[in-house]
Design a protein around this motif. Structure first.
Motif, PDB file in Angstrom:
ATOM      1  N   VAL A  97      -4.875 -14.398   3.426  1.00 52.46           N
ATOM      2  CA  VAL A  97      -6.211 -13.824   3.328  1.00 52.46           C
ATOM      3  C   VAL A  97      -6.345 -13.086   2.008  1.00 52.46           C
ATOM      4  CG1 VAL A  97      -6.406 -13.523   5.838  1.00 52.46           C
ATOM      5  CG2 VAL A  97      -5.560 -11.628   4.418  1.00 52.46           C
ATOM      6  N   ASP A  98      -7.577 -12.755   1.635  1.00 55.58           N
ATOM      7  CA  ASP A  98      -7.858 -11.822   0.549  1.00 55.58           C
ATOM      8  C   ASP A  98      -8.415 -10.547   1.172  1.00 55.58           C
ATOM      9  OD1 ASP A  98      -7.082 -13.661  -1.394  1.00 55.58           O
ATOM     10  OD2 ASP A  98      -9.092 -14.490  -1.589  1.00 55.58           O
ATOM     11  N   VAL A  99      -8.148  -9.411   0.557  1.00 60.13           N
ATOM     12  CA  VAL A  99      -8.567  -8.118   1.104  1.00 60.13           C
ATOM     13  C   VAL A  99      -9.355  -7.355   0.048  1.00 60.13           C
ATOM     14  CG1 VAL A  99      -7.772  -5.917   2.052  1.00 60.13           C
ATOM     15  CG2 VAL A  99      -6.560  -8.035   2.649  1.00 60.13           C
ATOM     16  N   VAL A 100     -10.546  -6.887   0.427  1.00 60.05           N
ATOM     17  CA  VAL A 100     -11.390  -6.086  -0.463  1.00 60.05           C
ATOM     18  C   VAL A 100     -11.628  -4.754   0.215  1.00 60.05           C
ATOM     19  CG1 VAL A 100     -13.603  -5.925  -1.659  1.00 60.05           C
ATOM     20  CG2 VAL A 100     -12.502  -8.165  -1.384  1.00 60.05           C
ATOM     21  N   THR A 101     -11.223  -3.656  -0.441  1.00 60.01           N
ATOM     22  CA  THR A 101     -11.314  -2.334   0.166  1.00 60.01           C
ATOM     23  C   THR A 101     -12.230  -1.418  -0.631  1.00 60.01           C
ATOM     24  OG1 THR A 101      -9.500  -1.248  -1.066  1.00 60.01           O
ATOM     25  CG2 THR A 101      -8.890  -2.634   0.821  1.00 60.01           C
ATOM     26  N   HIS A 102     -12.761  -0.421   0.063  1.00 58.13           N
ATOM     27  CA  HIS A 102     -13.527   0.640  -0.601  1.00 58.13           C
ATOM     28  C   HIS A 102     -12.920   1.976  -0.207  1.00 58.13           C
ATOM     29  CE1 HIS A 102     -17.140   3.452  -0.901  1.00 58.13           C
ATOM     30  NE2 HIS A 102     -16.959   3.030  -2.139  1.00 58.13           N
ATOM     31  N   SER A 103     -12.738   2.847  -1.192  1.00 55.55           N
ATOM     32  CA  SER A 103     -12.339   4.224  -0.966  1.00 55.55           C
ATOM     33  C   SER A 103     -11.064   4.319  -0.123  1.00 55.55           C
ATOM     34  CB  SER A 103     -13.502   4.979  -0.319  1.00 55.55           C
ATOM     35  OG  SER A 103     -13.316   6.366  -0.394  1.00 55.55           O
ATOM     36  N   LEU A 104     -11.110   5.084   0.991  1.00 52.26           N
ATOM     37  CA  LEU A 104      -9.947   5.300   1.841  1.00 52.26           C
ATOM     38  C   LEU A 104      -9.333   4.003   2.347  1.00 52.26           C
ATOM     39  CD1 LEU A 104      -8.085   7.143   3.566  1.00 52.26           C
ATOM     40  CD2 LEU A 104      -9.913   7.174   5.295  1.00 52.26           C
ATOM     41  N   GLY A 105     -10.127   2.937   2.440  1.00 45.76           N
ATOM     42  CA  GLY A 105      -9.610   1.660   2.914  1.00 45.76           C
ATOM     43  C   GLY A 105      -8.434   1.148   2.104  1.00 45.76           C
ATOM     44  N   ALA A 106      -8.270   1.656   0.895  1.00 41.23           N
ATOM     45  CA  ALA A 106      -7.138   1.235   0.070  1.00 41.23           C
ATOM     46  C   ALA A 106      -5.799   1.652   0.672  1.00 41.23           C
ATOM     47  CB  ALA A 106      -7.277   1.825  -1.339  1.00 41.23           C
ATOM     48  N   LEU A 107      -5.748   2.803   1.354  1.00 31.35           N
ATOM     49  CA  LEU A 107      -4.453   3.367   1.731  1.00 31.35           C
ATOM     50  C   LEU A 107      -3.766   2.646   2.894  1.00 31.35           C
ATOM     51  CD1 LEU A 107      -5.002   7.180   1.110  1.00 31.35           C
ATOM     52  CD2 LEU A 107      -4.479   5.330  -0.492  1.00 31.35           C
ATOM     53  N   PRO A 108      -4.418   2.430   4.045  1.00 28.68           N
ATOM     54  CA  PRO A 108      -3.699   1.694   5.106  1.00 28.68           C
ATOM     55  C   PRO A 108      -3.387   0.252   4.710  1.00 28.68           C
ATOM     56  CG  PRO A 108      -5.998   2.051   5.722  1.00 28.68           C
ATOM     57  CD  PRO A 108      -5.736   2.882   4.510  1.00 28.68           C
ATOM     58  N   THR A 109      -4.232  -0.345   3.886  1.00 25.71           N
ATOM     59  CA  THR A 109      -3.965  -1.722   3.467  1.00 25.71           C
ATOM     60  C   THR A 109      -2.811  -1.765   2.467  1.00 25.71           C
ATOM     61  OG1 THR A 109      -5.748  -1.560   1.809  1.00 25.71           O
ATOM     62  CG2 THR A 109      -6.300  -2.521   3.953  1.00 25.71           C
ATOM     63  N   ARG A 110      -2.710  -0.771   1.596  1.00 34.47           N
ATOM     64  CA  ARG A 110      -1.558  -0.700   0.697  1.00 34.47           C
ATOM     65  C   ARG A 110      -0.274  -0.475   1.489  1.00 34.47           C
ATOM     66  NH1 ARG A 110      -1.746   3.559  -3.914  1.00 34.47           N
ATOM     67  NH2 ARG A 110       0.244   2.522  -4.390  1.00 34.47           N
ATOM     68  N   TRP A 111      -0.343   0.333   2.531  1.00 30.36           N
ATOM     69  CA  TRP A 111       0.848   0.591   3.349  1.00 30.36           C
ATOM     70  C   TRP A 111       1.305  -0.709   4.016  1.00 30.36           C
ATOM     71  CZ3 TRP A 111       3.071   5.505   3.605  1.00 30.36           C
ATOM     72  CH2 TRP A 111       4.181   5.617   4.464  1.00 30.36           C
ATOM     73  N   TYR A 112       0.354  -1.479   4.484  1.00 30.08           N
ATOM     74  CA  TYR A 112       0.670  -2.781   5.076  1.00 30.08           C
ATOM     75  C   TYR A 112       1.351  -3.690   4.060  1.00 30.08           C
ATOM     76  CZ  TYR A 112      -0.431  -7.584   6.619  1.00 30.08           C
ATOM     77  OH  TYR A 112      -0.368  -8.912   6.946  1.00 30.08           O
ATOM     78  N   LEU A 113       0.863  -3.692   2.827  1.00 31.14           N
ATOM     79  CA  LEU A 113       1.469  -4.517   1.791  1.00 31.14           C
ATOM     80  C   LEU A 113       2.866  -4.022   1.417  1.00 31.14           C
ATOM     81  CD1 LEU A 113      -1.651  -4.983  -0.510  1.00 31.14           C
ATOM     82  CD2 LEU A 113      -0.509  -6.780   0.787  1.00 31.14           C
ATOM     83  N   ALA A 114       3.013  -2.717   1.310  1.00 28.96           N
ATOM     84  CA  ALA A 114       4.276  -2.153   0.834  1.00 28.96           C
ATOM     85  C   ALA A 114       5.359  -2.121   1.906  1.00 28.96           C
ATOM     86  CB  ALA A 114       4.040  -0.739   0.300  1.00 28.96           C
ATOM     87  N   PHE A 115       4.966  -1.835   3.148  1.00 29.97           N
ATOM     88  CA  PHE A 115       5.973  -1.585   4.183  1.00 29.97           C
ATOM     89  C   PHE A 115       5.806  -2.437   5.443  1.00 29.97           C
ATOM     90  CE2 PHE A 115       5.124   2.598   2.022  1.00 29.97           C
ATOM     91  CZ  PHE A 115       6.268   2.594   1.243  1.00 29.97           C
ATOM     92  N   GLY A 116       4.778  -3.266   5.488  1.00 30.57           N
ATOM     93  CA  GLY A 116       4.519  -4.048   6.692  1.00 30.57           C
ATOM     94  C   GLY A 116       4.601  -5.543   6.511  1.00 30.57           C
ATOM     95  N   GLY A 117       5.176  -5.991   5.408  1.00 35.23           N
ATOM     96  CA  GLY A 117       5.306  -7.419   5.188  1.00 35.23           C
ATOM     97  C   GLY A 117       4.014  -8.113   4.784  1.00 35.23           C
ATOM     98  N   GLY A 118       3.030  -7.349   4.393  1.00 35.99           N
ATOM     99  CA  GLY A 118       1.729  -7.921   4.107  1.00 35.99           C
ATOM    100  C   GLY A 118       1.649  -8.786   2.864  1.00 35.99           C
ATOM    101  N   THR A 119       2.578  -8.619   1.936  1.00 39.95           N
ATOM    102  CA  THR A 119       2.487  -9.399   0.698  1.00 39.95           C
ATOM    103  C   THR A 119       2.666 -10.894   0.952  1.00 39.95           C
ATOM    104  OG1 THR A 119       4.845  -9.029   0.250  1.00 39.95           O
ATOM    105  CG2 THR A 119       3.262  -7.493  -0.746  1.00 39.95           C
ATOM    106  N   ALA A 120       3.261 -11.261   2.083  1.00 40.60           N
ATOM    107  CA  ALA A 120       3.414 -12.684   2.418  1.00 40.60           C
ATOM    108  C   ALA A 120       2.127 -13.281   2.968  1.00 40.60           C
ATOM    109  CB  ALA A 120       4.535 -12.860   3.433  1.00 40.60           C
TER     110      ALA A 120
END
Length: 224
Positions: A97-120
Motif C-alpha cells: 500500500v501507499d500511506v499519506v498522513t497529516h500531522s499526528l498521523g505521521a507518528l503511529p504510521t512511522r512506528w509501524y514502519l520502524a518497529f512493526g514490519g511495515g516497510t515490507a
C-alpha cells in the motif's frame, strides 16, 4: 491448388506470429491509506481523494483510517494500523500500500514502519505537516491528551523514532512542510533525513496542506 492454399495459410499464420503482441493492461496503482491528524476524522481527505480519483484511482483503491487521537498510546495505534493495512491488502489483493498522513498521523504510521514490519508492506509514505521531531505547541495539551504528549519534542515516541534510521527499509519517504504552518513549531520539524523533503508553494496553514491542489498533485506524482 491445395499447395497454394497451404502456402497462403502459412503466410497468414506467420504474419500473426510476427505481429505486435497485444499491450498488457497497466497494473492498478497501490491502494492508498490516508491517515488524519489530531482531533480530526476521515472526512478531511475528501478533496484529496477526489483528486486521486480524477487522476485514475478507482474508489476501491482509496481508504482512510480512523483512530483515537487522544487516549490510545502510539504503540497501540501502530498495532491497530498494522491490522488495517493487512485488511486492505487482503481486500484488494495488492502486495503493498501507499500511506499519506497529516500531522499526528505521521507518528503511529512511522512506528509501524520502524518497529512493526511495515516497510515490507508500504511502498510510499507521505507526511504533510507532520510533527516528526515534535512541536512545542503540544505542551499546551500534553497533560491530558496522549496524542499531544507524543508530539512534544523528545517524547518517548519521538526519541525512539529518531534514534536511528529515520526512513528505514525499502519504503520511499516524502514530507511537505509550510513556512506558515501555525501548528508545527518549528516548521523544520517535519523534514526527515533520507526523505524527499519539500516546502509547499505559497503560505499554507497547517490544514491547508490537506486541500491545496498543488500539494495534492505533487503527492500524486510521488506515488505514481
Amino acid at each position: 491448388m491445395r499447395r497454394l492454399a497451404l502456402f497462403l495459410l502459412a503466410v497468414v499464420l506467420g504474419a500473426g506470429a510476427l505481429g505486435t503482441a497485444p499491450a498488457r493492461a497497466a497494473a492498478p496503482p497501490n491502494p492508498v491509506i490516508f491517515v488524519h491528524g489530531r482531533n480530526a476524522g476521515t472526512g478531511v481527505w475528501g478533496g484529496m481523494q477526489d483528486d486521486f480519483a480524477a487522476a485514475g484511482y478507482g474508489r476501491e483503491r482509496l481508504y482512510a483510517w480512523s483512530y483515537d487521537t487522544g487516549k490510545s498510546s502510539n504503540e497501540v495505534l501502530a498495532g491497530e494500523f498494522a491490522a488495517y493495512v493487512d485488511g486492505v491488502l487482503a481486500r484488494t489483493g495488492a502486495a503493498r500500500v501507499d500511506v499519506v498522513t497529516h500531522s499526528l498521523g505521521a507518528l503511529p504510521t512511522r512506528w509501524y514502519l520502524a518497529f512493526g514490519g511495515g516497510t515490507a508492506k508500504v511502498a510510499h509514505w507521505v507526511s504533510l505537516g507532520g510533527p516528526n521531531h515534535g512541536t512545542s505547541l503540544a505542551y499546551l495539551c500534553a497533560l491530558w491528551d496522549q496524542g499531544c504528549k507524543d508530539m512534544t519534542p523528545n517524547s518517548y515516541v519521538l526519541s525512539h523514532l529518531n534514534a536511528g534510521d529515520k526512513t528505514p527499509g525499502p519504503t520511499r519517504y516524502a514530507t511537505w512542510w509550510s513556512a506558515c504552518d501555525e501548528q508545527i513549531a518549528p516548521v523544520s520539524s517535519t523534514a526527515l533525513d533520507g526523505a524527499d523533503n519539500r516546502q509547499a508553494t505559497g503560505c499554507l496553514k497547517h490544514n491547508d496542506l490537506l486541500t491545496d491542489d498543488t500539494v495534492s498533485q505533487q503527492v500524486l506524482t510521488f506515488l505514481r
